[in-house]
Scaffold this motif. Structure first.
Motif, short mmCIF file in Angstrom:
data_model
loop_
_atom_site.label_atom_id
_atom_site.label_comp_id
_atom_site.label_asym_id
_atom_site.label_seq_id
_atom_site.Cartn_x
_atom_site.Cartn_y
_atom_site.Cartn_z
N TYR A 39 0.83 -1.21 0.00
CA TYR A 39 0.00 0.00 0.00
C TYR A 39 0.86 1.26 0.00
N ALA A 40 2.00 1.21 0.74
CA ALA A 40 2.84 2.40 0.88
C ALA A 40 3.55 2.77 -0.41
N ILE A 41 3.92 1.78 -1.21
CA ILE A 41 4.67 2.05 -2.44
C ILE A 41 3.91 3.02 -3.33
N ARG A 42 2.62 2.92 -3.35
CA ARG A 42 1.81 3.77 -4.21
C ARG A 42 1.87 5.24 -3.79
N TYR A 43 2.04 5.50 -2.48
CA TYR A 43 1.98 6.87 -1.98
C TYR A 43 3.33 7.38 -1.51
N LEU A 44 4.41 6.71 -1.89
CA LEU A 44 5.73 7.09 -1.41
C LEU A 44 6.18 8.44 -1.95
N TRP A 45 5.79 8.79 -3.16
CA TRP A 45 6.35 9.97 -3.82
C TRP A 45 5.41 11.18 -3.81
N VAL A 46 4.30 11.10 -3.10
CA VAL A 46 3.35 12.21 -3.10
C VAL A 46 3.35 12.89 -1.74
N THR A 47 2.82 14.12 -1.71
CA THR A 47 2.62 14.79 -0.43
C THR A 47 1.32 14.29 0.17
N LEU A 48 0.76 15.04 1.13
CA LEU A 48 -0.40 14.54 1.84
C LEU A 48 -1.56 14.24 0.90
N SER A 49 -2.09 13.03 1.03
CA SER A 49 -3.26 12.59 0.26
C SER A 49 -4.06 11.69 1.18
N TYR B 220 -2.24 5.49 5.38
CA TYR B 220 -1.02 4.72 5.62
C TYR B 220 -0.39 5.10 6.96
N TYR B 221 -0.27 6.38 7.19
CA TYR B 221 0.33 6.85 8.45
C TYR B 221 -0.49 6.40 9.65
N MET C 255 6.99 15.97 7.34
CA MET C 255 8.08 15.21 6.72
C MET C 255 7.54 13.87 6.25
N LEU C 256 6.52 13.92 5.41
CA LEU C 256 5.80 12.70 5.06
C LEU C 256 6.62 11.76 4.18
N ARG C 257 7.36 12.33 3.25
CA ARG C 257 8.13 11.46 2.35
C ARG C 257 9.22 10.72 3.13
N ALA C 258 9.92 11.44 3.98
CA ALA C 258 10.96 10.80 4.79
C ALA C 258 10.34 9.77 5.73
N CYS D 274 8.78 2.13 5.18
CA CYS D 274 8.96 1.14 4.10
C CYS D 274 10.26 0.37 4.27
N VAL D 275 11.32 1.07 4.65
CA VAL D 275 12.62 0.44 4.86
C VAL D 275 12.53 -0.64 5.93
N HIS D 276 11.79 -0.37 6.99
CA HIS D 276 11.63 -1.36 8.06
C HIS D 276 10.75 -2.52 7.62
#
Length: 364
Positions: free
Chosen positions: A148-158, A164-165, A210-213, A219-221
């Motif tokens: 699910y996270a991969i889809r929203y990794l590169w966008v700002t708040l949506s 996801y958060y 700091m949503l992207r970070a 995702c890394v974890h």
């Protein structure tokens, strides 16, 4: 109460200079900023996550365990003994001198005393079925949330990234609560620190936009935790070769994501690049301090993981989890046989091929 709230949500602590909560409440046209109040949604969601976990383990995980012929099992219980029980409360594994003293007091041979302590330790240990259900729940969550996270990794708040958060934050709150009832391991305190750092990091990264970070950190974890839980499931189902292969693969992914990508891309961006863009402020220092706490835990865990992975490669079997207190109950002997063999030294207890959790994990 108002002064307490103002102190907790102090703009001078949370936000960069010349930025106010009102600025986040009224973003420029076409943009949307996260709001700190959204974080409160995760607390009732955590209770919901615990409820979903109970339903999942009963309706999904347990049937899967039965298909794989994983049974709950019933370990033998140590016979009631007031003296040994008092000793057990102070030390669960007495040394040979203490065992000899207890043997004389009770008129038992030393093997019978040793067996009593082994049975007493084992009767408090969770069954393989319990561990299987716990790992299957975590695997399902990590895999689903990672995709699910991969889809929203590169966008700002949506809406998707907000979901996801909140899902991640609720999950780690649920891990924090369930840690006191789940399988107890030697790194309980470390995992408690890990969960606290993760919850604080998710909260801070969301409140500071700091949503992207933050998404990348999670995702890394999750990427390595997926393989860890899969390896544990293979271990509990006694697919040893599959377990070894998955664990070695997990070790490689853990190293790449948490000792390469995390420090040299994520931490570097949050610490160095954000310094250039906005400069440091109070919560910025705390945020980066928590990121470094996680990195220290990553190094410690990789040390344990590397030891097990090396044994898996050269000995062909994942060794016992250094953090686990689980023991084999296969050495239980009858009183008669122990008396007949009382002149022999105690046999070495075999390891069961347990692998460590990450946090894996949880930590996170």
């Amino acid at each position: 109460m108002t002064s307490m709230s103002a102190w907790i949500w102090s703009e001078s602590f949370w936000l960069p200079p010349n930025v106010t909560w009102a600025d986040l409440e009224h973003p420029p046209p076409g943009e949307d900023f996260p709001r700190a109040g959204h974080i409160l949604t995760a607390l009732p969601l955590a209770i919901g996550v615990l409820a979903v976990r109970v339903i999942f383990e009963r309706l999904v995980a347990k049937p899967c365990a039965h298909i794989l012929q994983i049974q709950a099992g019933a370990s033998r219980r140590a016979q009631p003994n007031a003296l040994l029980e008092r000793v057990f409360t102070s030390t669960t594994s007495p040394d040979s001198r203490r065992v000899e003293g207890l043997s004389k007091q009770l008129d038992w041979d030393t093997r019978k005393v040793q067996r009593w302590f082994r049975l007493r330790r084992n009767q408090d240990k969770p069954a393989t079925l319990t561990k299987f259900c716990e790992s299957m729940w975590r695997l399902t969550f990590y895999l689903g949330i990672f995709i699910y996270a991969i889809r929203y990794l590169w966008v700002t708040l949506s809406p998707g990234q907000y979901n996801y958060y909140m899902a991640e934050l609720a999950f780690y709150w649920s891990l924090m609560l369930s840690q006191f009832t789940d399988i107890k391991r030697k790194d309980f305190l470390i995992m408690l620190i890990h969960h606290l750092a993760t919850i604080t990091l998710i909260t801070f990264s969301y409140a500071n936009n700091m949503l992207r970070a933050g998404t990348l950190v999670m995702c890394v974890h999750d990427a390595s935790d997926i393989l860890l839980e899969a390896a544990k499931l293979a271990n509990y189902a006694k697919y040893q070769r599959l377990c070894d292969g998955l664990f070695v693969l997990f070790s490689i992914i853990f190293f790449i994501t948490r000792l390469v990508i995390y420090p040299f891309w994520v931490v570097y961006s949050v610490f160095v690049e954000s310094w250039v863009i906005i400069g440091p402020y109070q919560s910025w220092w705390l945020l980066n301090g928590l990121l470094l706490v996680l990195q220290v835990l990553h190094v410690f865990w990789f040390y344990l993981i590397a030891r097990i992975a090396i044994k898996a490669l050269f000995k062909g079997k994942v060794s016992k989890d250094d953090r686990s207190d689980i023991e084999s109950s296969s050495e239980e002997e009858t009183d008669t046989s122990s008396r007949n063999k009382s002149h022999l030294s105690p046999s070495t207890e075999p390891s069961n091929g347990h692998v460590p959790t990450g946090g894996g994990t949880h930590e996170h």
